[in-house]
Enzyme design. Sequence first.
Site, mmCIF file in Angstrom:
data_model
loop_
_atom_site.group_PDB
_atom_site.id
_atom_site.type_symbol
_atom_site.label_atom_id
_atom_site.label_comp_id
_atom_site.label_asym_id
_atom_site.label_seq_id
_atom_site.Cartn_x
_atom_site.Cartn_y
_atom_site.Cartn_z
ATOM 1 N N ASP A 287 0.838 -1.199 0.000
ATOM 2 C CA ASP A 287 0.000 0.000 0.000
ATOM 3 C C ASP A 287 0.869 1.244 0.000
ATOM 4 O O ASP A 287 2.078 1.185 0.247
ATOM 5 C CB ASP A 287 -1.001 0.014 1.165
ATOM 6 N N ASP B 201 -7.949 0.136 14.459
ATOM 7 C CA ASP B 201 -9.393 0.062 14.249
ATOM 8 C C ASP B 201 -9.781 -1.158 13.419
ATOM 9 O O ASP B 201 -10.891 -1.246 12.905
ATOM 10 C CB ASP B 201 -9.904 1.332 13.564
ATOM 11 N N HIS C 271 -8.148 -2.202 10.613
ATOM 12 C CA HIS C 271 -7.797 -2.138 9.201
ATOM 13 C C HIS C 271 -6.610 -3.044 8.903
ATOM 14 O O HIS C 271 -5.839 -3.407 9.794
ATOM 15 C CB HIS C 271 -7.531 -0.697 8.757
#
Length: 239
Positions: free
Chosen positions: A66, A128, A130
């Site tokens: 990413d 969270d 992800h």
Amino acid sequence: MKLVIEKDLKAMSENAMYILLGAMLQDKRVNISLTSGRTPRMLYKMMIPLIKDQEKFKDIEYYLFDENPYIGEKYGTNWAEMKEMFFEPAHISKEHIHRISLDNWQDYDWQIRQAGGIDVMVLGLGHDGHFCGNCPRCTQFDSYTYCMEYKDKLAVNPTYGERPRQPYTITMGAKSLMRVKHLVMIVDGQEKAEIFKRFIEEPISQEVPATILKLHPNFTVICDEAAASLLSKNKDLRL
């Protein structure tokens, strides 16, 4: 899914390192993908003296999964962090590092398939839930590598910070990760205990995107005792 609970960060880092080194010693082209962040720093610190300038590891290919590129530049924080904490100290040649960008993301999965696929990927669990750049309420579970405007991610995750210089986020999606031969997630610390419990015990959902990875046929999760401290004691965790 195989869950491995180690005593501390050092022990879990050693465990992940053995998996990586085993994959890297295969008698073929080996493609691996590594994560940036806080958790893998000890893993890389252990690995660097073992692989640096070693002939048997010189042809390993590395793929970033990413990126949030800066305006006017191809790359962003992920490349910068990986370069600082692993690629440069390990003397990894740029020719063996494959970076994802606004120019190549549409062909990234095809390029990886042509190269034989990723043998092992090490990733973390976000605060969270992800994984990679796949965040709550905006993850494309049915997608390979995709590009999203950061403002769309921010709209459904208002606690995220503004990134005016990084308007796009590019990430491998769930389908990309399902093609990886061996997924290895590393999670440590008491601050991850609540989200780790949700990841392990809740069904697949957009609220905790990493839950989708439990569908992967070869998925190893390595954590320390602090991260595992809230897991239900009597729950069958053989997923």
